[in-house]
Design a protein around this motif. Sequence first.
Motif, PDB file in Angstrom:
ATOM      1  N   ASN A 193      15.641 -19.038 -26.048  1.00  9.53           N
ATOM      2  CA  ASN A 193      16.125 -20.303 -25.528  1.00  9.53           C
ATOM      3  C   ASN A 193      17.110 -20.243 -25.497  1.00  9.53           C
ATOM      4  OD1 ASN A 193      14.364 -19.929 -28.546  1.00  9.53           O
ATOM      5  ND2 ASN A 193      14.874 -21.911 -28.567  1.00  9.53           N
ATOM      6  N   VAL A 194      17.998 -21.329 -24.191  1.00 10.93           N
ATOM      7  CA  VAL A 194      18.932 -21.963 -23.957  1.00 10.93           C
ATOM      8  C   VAL A 194      20.148 -21.277 -24.830  1.00 10.93           C
ATOM      9  CG1 VAL A 194      20.690 -23.218 -22.487  1.00 10.93           C
ATOM     10  CG2 VAL A 194      18.407 -23.165 -22.353  1.00 10.93           C
ATOM     11  N   TRP A 195      20.963 -20.222 -24.799  1.00 17.60           N
ATOM     12  CA  TRP A 195      21.964 -18.955 -25.819  1.00 17.60           C
ATOM     13  C   TRP A 195      22.911 -20.287 -25.883  1.00 17.60           C
ATOM     14  CZ3 TRP A 195      20.981 -16.835 -29.563  1.00 17.60           C
ATOM     15  CH2 TRP A 195      21.495 -16.577 -30.727  1.00 17.60           C
ATOM     16  N   THR A 196      23.278 -21.041 -26.557  1.00 17.08           N
ATOM     17  CA  THR A 196      24.496 -23.046 -26.985  1.00 17.08           C
ATOM     18  C   THR A 196      24.686 -22.036 -28.145  1.00 17.08           C
ATOM     19  OG1 THR A 196      23.045 -23.906 -28.116  1.00 17.08           O
ATOM     20  CG2 THR A 196      23.584 -23.995 -25.113  1.00 17.08           C
ATOM     21  N   GLU A 197      25.574 -22.537 -28.186  1.00 18.20           N
ATOM     22  CA  GLU A 197      26.522 -21.973 -29.582  1.00 18.20           C
ATOM     23  C   GLU A 197      25.666 -22.841 -30.614  1.00 18.20           C
ATOM     24  OE1 GLU A 197      30.310 -23.562 -30.159  1.00 18.20           O
ATOM     25  OE2 GLU A 197      31.425 -22.902 -32.337  1.00 18.20           O
ATOM     26  N   ASP A 198      25.320 -24.097 -31.163  1.00 19.60           N
ATOM     27  CA  ASP A 198      24.030 -24.299 -31.375  1.00 19.60           C
ATOM     28  C   ASP A 198      23.012 -23.601 -31.778  1.00 19.60           C
ATOM     29  OD1 ASP A 198      25.269 -26.841 -31.954  1.00 19.60           O
ATOM     30  OD2 ASP A 198      24.376 -27.996 -31.169  1.00 19.60           O
ATOM     31  N   GLU A 199      22.340 -22.157 -31.263  1.00 20.51           N
ATOM     32  CA  GLU A 199      21.756 -21.924 -30.748  1.00 20.51           C
ATOM     33  C   GLU A 199      22.081 -20.456 -31.937  1.00 20.51           C
ATOM     34  OE1 GLU A 199      18.121 -22.819 -30.414  1.00 20.51           O
ATOM     35  OE2 GLU A 199      17.565 -20.532 -31.227  1.00 20.51           O
ATOM     36  N   PHE A 200      23.055 -20.132 -31.258  1.00 20.64           N
ATOM     37  CA  PHE A 200      23.591 -18.999 -32.289  1.00 20.64           C
ATOM     38  C   PHE A 200      24.153 -19.203 -32.604  1.00 20.64           C
ATOM     39  CE2 PHE A 200      27.497 -17.363 -34.679  1.00 20.64           C
ATOM     40  CZ  PHE A 200      27.390 -15.786 -33.411  1.00 20.64           C
ATOM     41  N   ASN A 201      24.352 -20.574 -34.055  1.00 23.89           N
ATOM     42  CA  ASN A 201      24.342 -20.615 -35.284  1.00 23.89           C
ATOM     43  C   ASN A 201      23.276 -21.082 -36.338  1.00 23.89           C
ATOM     44  OD1 ASN A 201      27.779 -20.048 -35.317  1.00 23.89           O
ATOM     45  ND2 ASN A 201      27.258 -23.384 -34.367  1.00 23.89           N
ATOM     46  N   LEU A 202      22.284 -21.237 -35.229  1.00 20.36           N
ATOM     47  CA  LEU A 202      20.854 -21.314 -35.769  1.00 20.36           C
ATOM     48  C   LEU A 202      20.661 -19.248 -36.560  1.00 20.36           C
ATOM     49  CD1 LEU A 202      18.407 -23.473 -36.902  1.00 20.36           C
ATOM     50  CD2 LEU A 202      18.252 -22.614 -34.456  1.00 20.36           C
ATOM     51  N   MET A 203      21.169 -19.082 -35.769  1.00 21.70           N
ATOM     52  CA  MET A 203      20.718 -17.185 -35.940  1.00 21.70           C
ATOM     53  C   MET A 203      21.290 -17.200 -36.722  1.00 21.70           C
ATOM     54  SD  MET A 203      19.774 -13.994 -32.984  1.00 21.70           S
ATOM     55  CE  MET A 203      18.693 -15.507 -32.400  1.00 21.70           C
ATOM     56  N   ARG A 204      22.751 -17.201 -36.739  1.00 17.58           N
ATOM     57  CA  ARG A 204      23.510 -16.382 -37.645  1.00 17.58           C
ATOM     58  C   ARG A 204      23.333 -17.040 -39.162  1.00 17.58           C
ATOM     59  NH1 ARG A 204      28.733 -17.600 -40.351  1.00 17.58           N
ATOM     60  NH2 ARG A 204      30.048 -15.717 -39.756  1.00 17.58           N
ATOM     61  N   GLN A 205      22.804 -18.013 -39.465  1.00 20.39           N
ATOM     62  CA  GLN A 205      22.620 -18.783 -40.121  1.00 20.39           C
ATOM     63  C   GLN A 205      21.159 -17.612 -40.727  1.00 20.39           C
ATOM     64  OE1 GLN A 205      24.270 -20.923 -42.876  1.00 20.39           O
ATOM     65  NE2 GLN A 205      22.948 -20.129 -44.297  1.00 20.39           N
ATOM     66  N   ALA A 206      20.728 -17.536 -40.017  1.00 14.24           N
ATOM     67  CA  ALA A 206      19.357 -16.962 -40.528  1.00 14.24           C
ATOM     68  C   ALA A 206      20.107 -15.686 -40.991  1.00 14.24           C
ATOM     69  CB  ALA A 206      18.513 -17.018 -39.471  1.00 14.24           C
ATOM     70  N   ALA A 207      20.606 -14.878 -40.051  1.00 14.23           N
ATOM     71  CA  ALA A 207      21.023 -13.819 -40.612  1.00 14.23           C
ATOM     72  C   ALA A 207      21.459 -13.848 -42.449  1.00 14.23           C
ATOM     73  CB  ALA A 207      21.803 -13.259 -39.650  1.00 14.23           C
ATOM     74  N   ALA A 208      22.452 -14.395 -42.174  1.00 15.44           N
ATOM     75  CA  ALA A 208      23.266 -15.539 -43.850  1.00 15.44           C
ATOM     76  C   ALA A 208      22.380 -15.324 -44.869  1.00 15.44           C
ATOM     77  CB  ALA A 208      24.022 -16.592 -43.523  1.00 15.44           C
ATOM     78  N   ASP A 209      20.823 -16.012 -44.155  1.00 12.90           N
ATOM     79  CA  ASP A 209      20.305 -15.923 -45.411  1.00 12.90           C
ATOM     80  C   ASP A 209      19.222 -15.258 -45.592  1.00 12.90           C
ATOM     81  OD1 ASP A 209      20.570 -18.727 -45.314  1.00 12.90           O
ATOM     82  OD2 ASP A 209      19.107 -19.138 -44.403  1.00 12.90           O
ATOM     83  N   THR A 210      19.854 -13.869 -45.195  1.00 12.20           N
ATOM     84  CA  THR A 210      18.855 -12.448 -45.823  1.00 12.20           C
ATOM     85  C   THR A 210      19.981 -11.843 -47.095  1.00 12.20           C
ATOM     86  OG1 THR A 210      20.047 -11.048 -44.312  1.00 12.20           O
ATOM     87  CG2 THR A 210      18.219 -11.821 -43.653  1.00 12.20           C
ATOM     88  N   GLY A 211      21.268 -12.464 -46.990  1.00 15.74           N
ATOM     89  CA  GLY A 211      22.032 -12.402 -48.250  1.00 15.74           C
ATOM     90  C   GLY A 211      22.191 -10.927 -48.256  1.00 15.74           C
ATOM     91  N   ASN A 212      22.327 -10.066 -47.403  1.00 16.15           N
ATOM     92  CA  ASN A 212      23.034  -8.857 -47.902  1.00 16.15           C
ATOM     93  C   ASN A 212      23.676  -7.817 -46.315  1.00 16.15           C
ATOM     94  OD1 ASN A 212      20.891  -8.213 -46.478  1.00 16.15           O
ATOM     95  ND2 ASN A 212      20.243  -6.409 -47.530  1.00 16.15           N
ATOM     96  N   THR A 213      24.241  -9.219 -45.906  1.00 17.59           N
ATOM     97  CA  THR A 213      25.078  -8.542 -44.528  1.00 17.59           C
ATOM     98  C   THR A 213      25.855  -8.082 -45.159  1.00 17.59           C
ATOM     99  OG1 THR A 213      26.267 -10.962 -44.023  1.00 17.59           O
ATOM    100  CG2 THR A 213      24.011  -9.595 -42.793  1.00 17.59           C
ATOM    101  N   VAL A 214      26.518  -6.582 -44.004  1.00 17.19           N
ATOM    102  CA  VAL A 214      27.962  -6.448 -44.429  1.00 17.19           C
ATOM    103  C   VAL A 214      28.887  -7.055 -43.051  1.00 17.19           C
ATOM    104  CG1 VAL A 214      26.922  -5.187 -45.953  1.00 17.19           C
ATOM    105  CG2 VAL A 214      27.580  -4.271 -43.233  1.00 17.19           C
ATOM    106  N   GLU A 215      28.880  -7.215 -42.642  1.00 14.82           N
ATOM    107  CA  GLU A 215      29.588  -8.151 -40.760  1.00 14.82           C
ATOM    108  C   GLU A 215      28.402  -9.172 -40.547  1.00 14.82           C
ATOM    109  OE1 GLU A 215      31.354  -6.215 -38.529  1.00 14.82           O
ATOM    110  OE2 GLU A 215      33.214  -5.508 -39.924  1.00 14.82           O
TER     111      GLU A 215
END
Lengths: 44, 154
Positions: A6-28
Amino acid sequence: MKSSDNVWTEDEFNLMRQAAADTGNTVELLTWNTYTDHHLHAAW
Amino acid sequence: MNHNSYLDRPYVYGQIEHDGGGETTWNGQAIAAWDCGDARSALDQEYVDTYSGGSVYFSLGMLPHCTWLDGDFNSSGGSTNFSWSEVNGGFSQGNPNYPWGIVRTSLYVGLEQTRTNYNRAGSHSVRATALRAGMLVIQMPSSAAITCAEGLRT
């Protein structure tokens, strides 16, 4: 991390960031402007 | 560089210097104590050296062990969707400590969960272009170009 198909836009970044956040245990979980190449940095 | 003693802390040499104006600085060096006999020694030293204003050892107290029985290093691994070469060799300038790395299970779990979550919105896939072990996040020289998802470096 970046999307490989996917074209790496800020929206796409935020989609993936939320996917990482939803793992519930990121330390950074950094933001769009942390790195000049806008890759997503996460740590568990 | 001399690392010959299997200690859990680095050798620290140096002295405090006074500039005459009331400021003091420490001038010296810290050397990782573990001699792994190969590229792992250099990787170990990265945990002692200071990058981006911090040192893994002096911040977190971590100094990887290289013994075969309970070593912290890996030379293989991977998960369903992320290969070992991807997580440990995807640095833009290569991995200078090949084939060694420190990748924790927590990193694989986090990556796989992220990939699953990301795919909720459609057929996307995640490419991990430079990961290091599972927890730390100080940029090392070898990972200067790292686009990281770190499981420790810890």
